[in-house]
Design an enzyme around this catalytic site. Sequence first.
Site, PDB file in Angstrom:
ATOM      1  N   SER A 113      -9.147   4.208  -0.642  1.00 16.90           N
ATOM      2  CA  SER A 113      -9.094   2.746  -0.710  1.00 16.90           C
ATOM      3  C   SER A 113     -10.311   2.206  -1.466  1.00 16.90           C
ATOM      4  O   SER A 113     -10.480   2.488  -2.646  1.00 16.90           O
ATOM      5  CB  SER A 113      -8.985   2.161   0.699  1.00 16.90           C
ATOM      6  OG  SER A 113      -8.652   0.793   0.663  1.00 16.90           O
ATOM      7  N   ASP A 161       2.839   0.383  -0.855  1.00 16.50           N
ATOM      8  CA  ASP A 161       1.515   0.085  -0.303  1.00 16.50           C
ATOM      9  C   ASP A 161       1.345  -1.426  -0.173  1.00 16.50           C
ATOM     10  O   ASP A 161       1.394  -2.146  -1.177  1.00 16.50           O
ATOM     11  CB  ASP A 161       0.438   0.660  -1.230  1.00 16.50           C
ATOM     12  CG  ASP A 161      -0.972   0.549  -0.654  1.00 16.50           C
ATOM     13  OD1 ASP A 161      -1.203  -0.300   0.219  1.00 16.50           O
ATOM     14  OD2 ASP A 161      -1.849   1.318  -1.092  1.00 16.50           O
ATOM     15  N   HIS A 199      -0.389   2.340   3.025  1.00 14.66           N
ATOM     16  CA  HIS A 199      -1.806   2.375   2.647  1.00 14.66           C
ATOM     17  C   HIS A 199      -2.534   3.358   3.558  1.00 14.66           C
ATOM     18  O   HIS A 199      -2.676   3.143   4.766  1.00 14.66           O
ATOM     19  CB  HIS A 199      -2.418   0.980   2.776  1.00 14.66           C
ATOM     20  CG  HIS A 199      -3.802   0.881   2.195  1.00 14.66           C
ATOM     21  ND1 HIS A 199      -4.037   0.865   0.834  1.00 14.66           N
ATOM     22  CD2 HIS A 199      -5.030   0.818   2.785  1.00 14.66           C
ATOM     23  CE1 HIS A 199      -5.334   0.782   0.611  1.00 14.66           C
ATOM     24  NE2 HIS A 199      -5.959   0.758   1.782  1.00 14.66           N
TER      25      HIS A 199
END
Length: 405
Positions: free
Chosen positions: A203, A329, A358
Amino acid sequence: MLSSSLSPQNGTWTELFFLLLILVAALYLGYYWACVPQRPQLVTGSRFLAFLEQHCPITVETFYPTLWCFEGRLQTIFRALLQPRLLVPYRSEVLQTPDGGQLLLDWAGQYDSSQYPDPATQPIVLLLPGLTGSSQETYILHLVDQALRDGYRVVVFNNRSCRGEELLTHRTFCASNTEDLETVVNHIKHCYSQAPLLAVGISLGGILVLNHLARMGQAAGLVAALTLSTCWDSFETTSSLETPLNKLLFNQHLTAGLCQIVDRNRKVMEKVVNVDFVIQARTIRQFDERYTAVAFGYKDCVAYYQAASPRTKVGAIQIPVLCLNAADDPFSPVHALPLQAAKQSPHVALLITAQGGHIGFLEGLLPWKHCYMSRLLHQYAKAIFQHPAELLGLGAPSPSEGGKS
């Protein structure tokens, strides 16, 4: 008399209920097997494509997301709820930064690794957690565990104050500023100059890795990189997270974590920002407007997001990097992925699964025992560390460049 007359009717309703339940289950299973499992889309230049197909077969194998939670938001939520917290024996190191700040590195390693008996050349995996994350996140612990089982030394780069340590300056972290990552890489290379170093960013950590690669070129200090659920376009990410359901499920929680860091370090923060105004933020965009853009010297949030987005920097990357994203996502819409740039890049490969959410990528009926991200790290790190000579030729001219899906 009354109860006996109702019994046949009750039995009929029960039978109808079970028939309906079986029909719904059959339709659900039929939809799953017909539509859900798919081969990921692998997009990169022809040489890197051939390397991954040969040495990292997971990139061309069908991904089977968990049968009962394959939707993107469910994958995101259930990963955090279901993955067990593994016990990892870390050794912590405080690293001073050139601007007078400090950050915490958490080391884990097998000093008698049978795969790599020479500690000086034992490969190192550098992990960078997501927003407000640390070495204690379950997804980090599972990746650390996988790397240790493969015989590597591991170090987790905790962004400033994300492990609870006190801030010495007003700066925490931002997606566009890679100075702390550069400090960490230089420190690792100073300690283990002969050891190959693979960076794995998750991320926000992935954004930092990509921006570091774009900024440093071949001098990045890494043999390769891997990113998981990276948000390629900050504008698209904040817009997606501000939709009503995503705001409720994700945005407010992440913003609260960011505000806690600022409030916890109020003394140093008050020198540059209005702390009370900052901690009233209810979205990541509001927080970036009130703190991040101000603390890191940007004119406004727009200028910060332009600098932070790696989507426009693919051409500057000269180190091999494999980037895993899911098309569903909720943080990073699929239309924000740089497909055309990756097709023309000899060093950047996009691996796009249809499902995964995610930092989710749950697979199998019992997802706490199976992890697509760990399997990908296992194969990719092995390919990188065992076939370094093949990586050197990725940038050489080839007859054709393209992608495969």
